[in-house]
Motif scaffolding. Structure first.
Motif, short mmCIF file in Angstrom:
data_model
loop_
_atom_site.label_atom_id
_atom_site.label_comp_id
_atom_site.label_asym_id
_atom_site.label_seq_id
_atom_site.Cartn_x
_atom_site.Cartn_y
_atom_site.Cartn_z
N UNK A 31 0.85 -1.18 0.00
CA UNK A 31 0.00 0.00 0.00
C UNK A 31 0.89 1.24 0.00
N UNK A 32 0.52 2.27 -0.75
CA UNK A 32 1.30 3.50 -0.77
C UNK A 32 0.48 4.61 -0.14
N UNK A 33 1.06 5.27 0.84
CA UNK A 33 0.39 6.39 1.50
C UNK A 33 0.53 7.64 0.66
N UNK A 34 -0.60 8.30 0.38
CA UNK A 34 -0.61 9.55 -0.36
C UNK A 34 -0.68 10.73 0.61
N UNK A 35 -1.41 10.57 1.70
CA UNK A 35 -1.53 11.61 2.72
C UNK A 35 -1.95 10.97 4.03
N UNK A 36 -1.66 11.66 5.13
CA UNK A 36 -2.04 11.17 6.44
C UNK A 36 -0.86 11.27 7.41
N UNK A 37 -1.04 10.84 8.64
CA UNK A 37 -2.28 10.24 9.14
C UNK A 37 -3.30 11.29 9.56
N UNK A 38 -4.58 10.88 9.56
CA UNK A 38 -5.68 11.73 9.98
C UNK A 38 -6.33 11.13 11.22
N UNK A 39 -6.96 11.98 12.00
CA UNK A 39 -7.56 11.52 13.25
C UNK A 39 -8.79 10.66 13.04
N UNK A 40 -9.52 10.90 11.93
CA UNK A 40 -10.72 10.09 11.69
C UNK A 40 -10.96 9.96 10.20
N UNK A 41 -11.90 9.09 9.85
CA UNK A 41 -12.17 8.78 8.45
C UNK A 41 -12.73 9.98 7.71
N UNK A 42 -13.52 10.80 8.41
CA UNK A 42 -14.10 11.97 7.76
C UNK A 42 -13.01 12.92 7.27
N UNK A 43 -12.00 13.16 8.10
CA UNK A 43 -10.89 14.03 7.70
C UNK A 43 -10.18 13.46 6.48
N UNK A 44 -9.98 12.13 6.48
CA UNK A 44 -9.30 11.50 5.34
C UNK A 44 -10.14 11.64 4.07
N UNK A 45 -11.46 11.42 4.19
CA UNK A 45 -12.33 11.53 3.02
C UNK A 45 -12.36 12.96 2.49
N UNK A 46 -12.37 13.94 3.37
CA UNK A 46 -12.36 15.34 2.93
C UNK A 46 -11.05 15.67 2.21
N UNK A 47 -9.95 15.13 2.71
CA UNK A 47 -8.67 15.35 2.05
C UNK A 47 -8.66 14.74 0.66
N UNK A 48 -9.32 13.59 0.51
CA UNK A 48 -9.37 12.94 -0.80
C UNK A 48 -10.09 13.81 -1.82
N UNK A 49 -11.13 14.52 -1.38
CA UNK A 49 -11.88 15.39 -2.29
C UNK A 49 -11.02 16.54 -2.78
N UNK A 50 -10.04 16.92 -2.01
CA UNK A 50 -9.18 18.03 -2.39
C UNK A 50 -8.08 17.61 -3.35
N UNK A 51 -7.82 16.30 -3.43
CA UNK A 51 -6.77 15.80 -4.32
C UNK A 51 -7.40 15.47 -5.67
N UNK A 52 -7.71 16.49 -6.43
CA UNK A 52 -8.41 16.31 -7.70
C UNK A 52 -7.60 15.43 -8.64
#
Length: 207
Positions: A31-52
């Motif tokens: 697995x390759x990490x693109x960003x993180x770590x985040x405190x919860x899944x919501x923060x990670x999902x929001x970050x994903x939306x910003x990585x167009x």
């Protein structure tokens, strides 16, 4: 890597949390990490939306970071809580329910209990011999039938005290049995009428 101060810490280093990952990748299975770590899944999902322009398989994953910097998936806190909830439901079955049962049937009981838990339906507590039964789903594994007999159990006020009358008791019992069977069918379990229409049975695949 984001180290916002809200990640999970052990000692001086971040060891697990929510990450945005891609993979597993062909050849290495890593697995390759693109960003993180985040405190919860919501923060990670929001970050994903910003990585167009992020990878197409980008997704949140609760994982631990190993000594070599790679990631290994871990059960998330929500998954751990759900497993504990399922265990508490299974503890409501009568003592020794799995004695002498084939492994496949024990697994089926767990699958049925998990499906009911996902749907928000509790199992009847069969561990207290005294006091009123508060209601729920009864699970009875039957090795001779290669399945698990499933029926609804109303509160003792309805089924024993008949506080709403015998007709209401019978009607509610039928309706709830049918509802439980439909829920299990919708969750891809093989359900058949059992007995004289008073219960259903979930059978092992192919039986």
């Amino acid at each position: 890597m984001n180290t916002s101060g809200r990640e999970l810490l052990v000692g001086d280093g971040v060891v697990q949390g929510w990450w945005l990952v891609t993979g597993p990748h062909e050849g290495t299975g890593a697995l390759r990490a693109v960003a993180g770590p985040f405190a919860d899944e919501t923060d990670a999902a929001c970050a994903a939306l910003q990585l167009v322009a992020g990878p197409g398989d980008l997704r949140p994953l609760f994982a631990g970071r190993l000594d070599d910097g790679s990631l290994a998936g871990r059960p998330s806190p929500a998954e751990q809580a759900w497993v504990q909830h399922l265990g508490a439901q299974l503890d409501r079955l009568s003592a020794g329910w799995d004695d002498d049962l084939p492994d496949a049937l024990v697994t089926l009981v767990v699958e049925v209990a998990a499906a009911l838990s996902d749907a928000g339906l509790p199992l009847v507590d069969g561990t207290t011999p005294t006091g009123p039964v508060s209601g729920g789903v009864c699970l009875t594994p039957d090795a001779g039938q290669d399945g698990v007999v499933v029926s609804w159990r109303q509160h003792d006020r309805m089924s024993v005290g008949l506080v709403r009358g015998a007709a209401a008791d019978a009607a509610v019992q039928r309706a709830m049995n049918d509802a439980v069977a439909e829920v299990l069918s919708l969750l891809d379990l093989e359900v058949h009428p059992f007995g004289y229409g008073t219960a259903y049975i979930v059978r092992l695949a192919g039986c």
